[in-house]
Design a protein around this motif. Structure first.
Motif, PDB file in Angstrom:
ATOM      1  N   TYR A  83       0.779  -1.243  -0.110  1.00  0.00           N
ATOM      2  CA  TYR A  83      -0.022  -0.029  -0.080  1.00  0.00           C
ATOM      3  C   TYR A  83       0.841   1.264  -0.179  1.00  0.00           C
ATOM      4  N   LEU A  84       1.959   1.213   0.548  1.00  0.00           N
ATOM      5  CA  LEU A  84       2.877   2.425   0.484  1.00  0.00           C
ATOM      6  C   LEU A  84       3.309   2.748  -0.981  1.00  0.00           C
ATOM      7  N   ILE A  85       3.619   1.539  -1.626  1.00  0.00           N
ATOM      8  CA  ILE A  85       4.409   1.723  -2.867  1.00  0.00           C
ATOM      9  C   ILE A  85       3.254   2.032  -3.853  1.00  0.00           C
ATOM     10  N   SER A  86       2.197   1.399  -3.840  1.00  0.00           N
ATOM     11  CA  SER A  86       1.191   1.639  -5.051  1.00  0.00           C
ATOM     12  C   SER A  86       0.226   2.960  -4.717  1.00  0.00           C
TER      13      SER A  86
ATOM     14  N   ASN B 148      11.448   8.798   5.579  1.00  0.00           N
ATOM     15  CA  ASN B 148      11.179   7.672   5.014  1.00  0.00           C
ATOM     16  C   ASN B 148       9.640   7.063   5.379  1.00  0.00           C
ATOM     17  N   SER B 149       8.956   6.604   4.220  1.00  0.00           N
ATOM     18  CA  SER B 149       7.626   6.290   4.217  1.00  0.00           C
ATOM     19  C   SER B 149       7.553   5.228   5.404  1.00  0.00           C
ATOM     20  N   MET B 150       8.023   4.124   5.400  1.00  0.00           N
ATOM     21  CA  MET B 150       8.059   3.190   6.290  1.00  0.00           C
ATOM     22  C   MET B 150       7.942   3.655   7.717  1.00  0.00           C
ATOM     23  N   LEU B 151       8.921   4.354   8.149  1.00  0.00           N
ATOM     24  CA  LEU B 151       9.031   5.069   9.379  1.00  0.00           C
ATOM     25  C   LEU B 151       7.603   5.796   9.679  1.00  0.00           C
ATOM     26  N   VAL B 152       7.142   6.625   8.655  1.00  0.00           N
ATOM     27  CA  VAL B 152       5.885   7.280   8.852  1.00  0.00           C
ATOM     28  C   VAL B 152       4.863   6.563   9.047  1.00  0.00           C
ATOM     29  N   MET B 153       4.656   5.366   8.086  1.00  0.00           N
ATOM     30  CA  MET B 153       3.559   4.333   8.296  1.00  0.00           C
ATOM     31  C   MET B 153       3.359   3.874  10.022  1.00  0.00           C
ATOM     32  N   LYS B 154       4.583   3.686  10.343  1.00  0.00           N
ATOM     33  CA  LYS B 154       4.743   2.895  11.639  1.00  0.00           C
ATOM     34  C   LYS B 154       4.317   4.190  12.688  1.00  0.00           C
TER      35      LYS B 154
ATOM     36  N   THR C 191      -3.959   5.330   3.499  1.00  0.00           N
ATOM     37  CA  THR C 191      -2.562   5.324   3.403  1.00  0.00           C
ATOM     38  C   THR C 191      -2.008   6.792   2.937  1.00  0.00           C
ATOM     39  N   VAL C 192      -2.937   7.800   2.105  1.00  0.00           N
ATOM     40  CA  VAL C 192      -2.479   8.856   1.767  1.00  0.00           C
ATOM     41  C   VAL C 192      -2.000   9.866   2.618  1.00  0.00           C
ATOM     42  N   PRO C 193      -2.393   9.973   3.874  1.00  0.00           N
ATOM     43  CA  PRO C 193      -1.548  10.910   4.714  1.00  0.00           C
ATOM     44  C   PRO C 193      -0.170  10.436   4.981  1.00  0.00           C
ATOM     45  N   VAL C 194       0.177   9.237   5.075  1.00  0.00           N
ATOM     46  CA  VAL C 194       1.445   8.833   5.135  1.00  0.00           C
ATOM     47  C   VAL C 194       2.442   9.205   3.981  1.00  0.00           C
ATOM     48  N   ILE C 195       2.004   9.083   2.892  1.00  0.00           N
ATOM     49  CA  ILE C 195       2.586   9.642   1.543  1.00  0.00           C
ATOM     50  C   ILE C 195       2.759  10.903   1.489  1.00  0.00           C
ATOM     51  N   TRP C 196       1.596  11.665   1.772  1.00  0.00           N
ATOM     52  CA  TRP C 196       1.959  13.173   1.809  1.00  0.00           C
ATOM     53  C   TRP C 196       3.201  13.629   2.775  1.00  0.00           C
ATOM     54  N   PHE C 197       2.856  13.142   3.978  1.00  0.00           N
ATOM     55  CA  PHE C 197       3.817  13.597   5.241  1.00  0.00           C
ATOM     56  C   PHE C 197       5.060  13.091   4.779  1.00  0.00           C
TER      57      PHE C 197
ATOM     58  N   ASN D 131      10.585  -1.433  -0.595  1.00  0.00           N
ATOM     59  CA  ASN D 131      10.729  -0.388   0.463  1.00  0.00           C
ATOM     60  C   ASN D 131      12.211  -0.312   1.187  1.00  0.00           C
ATOM     61  N   LEU D 132      12.621  -1.465   1.534  1.00  0.00           N
ATOM     62  CA  LEU D 132      13.843  -1.615   2.111  1.00  0.00           C
ATOM     63  C   LEU D 132      15.022  -1.261   1.297  1.00  0.00           C
ATOM     64  N   LEU D 133      15.022  -1.623  -0.064  1.00  0.00           N
ATOM     65  CA  LEU D 133      16.153  -1.312  -0.815  1.00  0.00           C
ATOM     66  C   LEU D 133      15.892  -0.251  -1.631  1.00  0.00           C
ATOM     67  N   ASN D 134      14.716   0.689  -1.422  1.00  0.00           N
ATOM     68  CA  ASN D 134      14.650   1.949  -2.033  1.00  0.00           C
ATOM     69  C   ASN D 134      14.494   1.487  -3.792  1.00  0.00           C
ATOM     70  N   ALA D 135      14.022   0.270  -4.228  1.00  0.00           N
ATOM     71  CA  ALA D 135      13.936  -0.115  -5.477  1.00  0.00           C
ATOM     72  C   ALA D 135      12.520  -0.070  -6.077  1.00  0.00           C
ATOM     73  N   GLU D 136      12.492   0.102  -7.177  1.00  0.00           N
ATOM     74  CA  GLU D 136      11.197   0.484  -7.963  1.00  0.00           C
ATOM     75  C   GLU D 136      10.878  -1.076  -8.498  1.00  0.00           C
ATOM     76  N   PRO D 137       9.436  -1.748  -7.976  1.00  0.00           N
ATOM     77  CA  PRO D 137       8.881  -2.747  -8.682  1.00  0.00           C
ATOM     78  C   PRO D 137       8.318  -2.291  -9.883  1.00  0.00           C
ATOM     79  N   THR D 138       8.302  -3.076 -11.047  1.00  0.00           N
ATOM     80  CA  THR D 138       7.813  -2.651 -12.357  1.00  0.00           C
ATOM     81  C   THR D 138       6.490  -3.373 -12.806  1.00  0.00           C
ATOM     82  N   ASN D 139       5.758  -4.237 -11.767  1.00  0.00           N
ATOM     83  CA  ASN D 139       4.421  -4.849 -11.962  1.00  0.00           C
ATOM     84  C   ASN D 139       3.319  -4.075 -11.187  1.00  0.00           C
ATOM     85  N   TYR D 140       2.297  -3.572 -11.852  1.00  0.00           N
ATOM     86  CA  TYR D 140       1.417  -2.811 -10.939  1.00  0.00           C
ATOM     87  C   TYR D 140       0.345  -3.682 -10.244  1.00  0.00           C
ATOM     88  N   MET D 141       0.736  -4.677  -9.584  1.00  0.00           N
ATOM     89  CA  MET D 141      -0.062  -5.444  -8.640  1.00  0.00           C
ATOM     90  C   MET D 141       0.463  -6.109  -7.851  1.00  0.00           C
TER      91      MET D 141
END
Length: 457
Positions: free
Chosen positions: A33-36, A76-82, A63-69, A393-403
């Protein structure tokens, strides 16, 4: 234990929860949900047109407030989500403490005990694999509703603003999955049984939940038409065929809890009728809602059982407290209170044995990346999302499949292998597979992932 020490115990449990979750990895669903949500908000990737998620969009909106913040403050979005989940948990527990304070049946000592058990069940019990799941959000957001149901004011005239707020807060949780609606329905049914009247059904907080859910369905239909037009028909056709477990296997995971529950119910029915019975009745009917929610999903996944465990904890808590306080059965009361705390033992023993939750795929697959941290991209062809998004999230890498995972393939292939599949259904399944393959190829050509991981088992 000295009454004044109990809030200190609650504080220690809170600090322990924050520390353990702080060094744990996020589970696959929360990471997804963080990435999507970031794709949807920042990159303009179409929700349900390109992002192929099986569930309605409420969790994306939460999850929107987490991404905006995270973006605004470059955190880091993982830290914000926690932090976000802990803040919701803190607000929920503080609100429930206020509701306990205005409950005429509750003493300060009870309220302090309740505070410690609330921190234990709502924040420490879910650390790791359950933390941030929709089940966790539901329990946190609906907790003031459950606590308010302990009070006779649940179904009579009271503060309109308070009931509106409780209903709206709870609606955000119960609407995350349609199965969660069993919980407020059955809790209210418990009040109807107690009062021998259907009036509790029309309590203001219940009407708020009903109106919110109707609005939510209409909103999704108008703002995200692809969900009803494309995603939902495909999910109904193939998802359960792949991931639904045999019913007996689902029950197997819960039958020890049910056995303990039956024993506890025997202790409950032996209690004489008492003015505090709403505490037990609310908890018992909430347990029924939690177990129905678990069984009807028929997956057998551990985090689906979390609401049941929380409600069961509080049922044992109230039962033990009543035996101890009112009926001079201190040994029985102590045993029941110990049973309440022991619900957390599997979680705590796992922490002692294996340490805080760590994603196994991240450890196995991260060595394959040799490029800079902000240049990593990958594709995972796997029928589970755990392999992709925690690592991303941990590697700051970009997944390329949108599901979240390749959920279209297993169920479609499994059904096509059956000879009795009709021509019309077979044609639908083949179209689903063709579309899924095309999406994978398009994502691969557009994003050009540096590494592709393929599940071969």
């Amino acid at each position: 234990m000295n009454e004044k020490c109990i809030p200190l115990v609650a504080l220690i449990l809170l600090i322990l929860s924050v520390w353990i979750e702080g060094v744990s990895h996020l589970n696959g669903d929360t990471a997804w949900y963080l990435i999507s949500t970031n794709w949807w908000l920042k990159d303009g990737i179409g929700l349900y047109t390109q992002i192929q998620e099986t569930n309605p969009p409420l969790m994306f909106y939460l999850t929107v407030p987490v991404i905006w913040f995270s973006q605004y403050f470059s955190i880091n979005s993982m830290l914000v989500m926690k932090g976000y989940v802990f803040i919701i948990g803190f607000l929920s527990i503080a609100w429930s403490q206020y509701l306990m304070k205005i409950n005429d049946e509750v003493s300060d000592k009870w309220r302090h005990y309740f505070l410690a058990i609330s921190v234990l069940g709502l924040l420490l019990l879910p650390v790791g694999i359950v933390f941030g799941e929709r089940e966790h959000f539901m329990v946190l957001l609906s907790w003031p509703y459950i606590v308010f149901a302990y009070d006779k004011k649940f179904s009579i005239q009271g503060s309109i603003i308070q009931k509106l707020c409780i209903g709206l807060f709870a609606a955000l949780g119960f609407a995350l999955k349609p199965y969660f609606l069993f919980i407020p329905f059955l809790v209210t049914l418990g009040h109807c049984v107690t009062k021998r009247s259907i009036k509790p059904m029309w309590a203001l907080q219940n009407l708020v939940i009903l109106v919110f859910c109707i609005f939510y369905v209409v909103y999704v239909y108008l703002m995200h038409p692809a969900y009803f037009a494309d995603i939902l028909p495909k999910a109904l056709l193939v998802y359960n065929a792949a991931y639904q477990a045999p019913f007996l296997k689902v029950v197997e995971a819960v039958w020890p809890w049910l056995a303990i529950m039956l024993i506890a119910l025997i202790f409950m029915v032996r209690l004489p009728e008492h003015k505090t019975s709403l505490f037990l009745i609310t908890s018992a009917f909430a347990i029924l809602g939690g177990i129905f929610s678990y069984l009807i999903q028929q997956k057998g996944w551990a985090y689906h059982l979390y609401p049941f465990k929380v409600y069961f904890m509080f049922f044992l808590f109230w039962l033990g407290l009543f035996y101890k306080e009112f009926f001079d059965k201190k040994l029985v009361g102590a045993a029941l209170l110990f049973g309440c705390i022991s619900v957390t033992f599997p979680t705590l023993s796992g922490l002692v044995k294996s340490g805080p939750y760590q994603d196994k795929y991240y450890k196995k697959l991260s060595p394959f990346f040799a490029c800079k941290s902000d240049k990593k991209s990958f594709m995972v062809l796997h029928n589970g999302l755990q392999a992709s998004y925690p690592m991303a999230n941990l590697l700051n890498a970009e997944p390329t499949n949108y599901m979240p995972h390749q959920w279209l393939f297993p169920g479609a292939i499994k059904q096509l292998a059956q000879e009795q599949v009709g021509k019309e259904k077979r044609a639908k399944l083949e179209r689903i597979l063709a579309d899924a393959r095309q999406r994978i190829v398009q994502n691969f050509l557009q994003k050009k992932p540096q590494v592709v991981f393929i599940e071969v088992s």
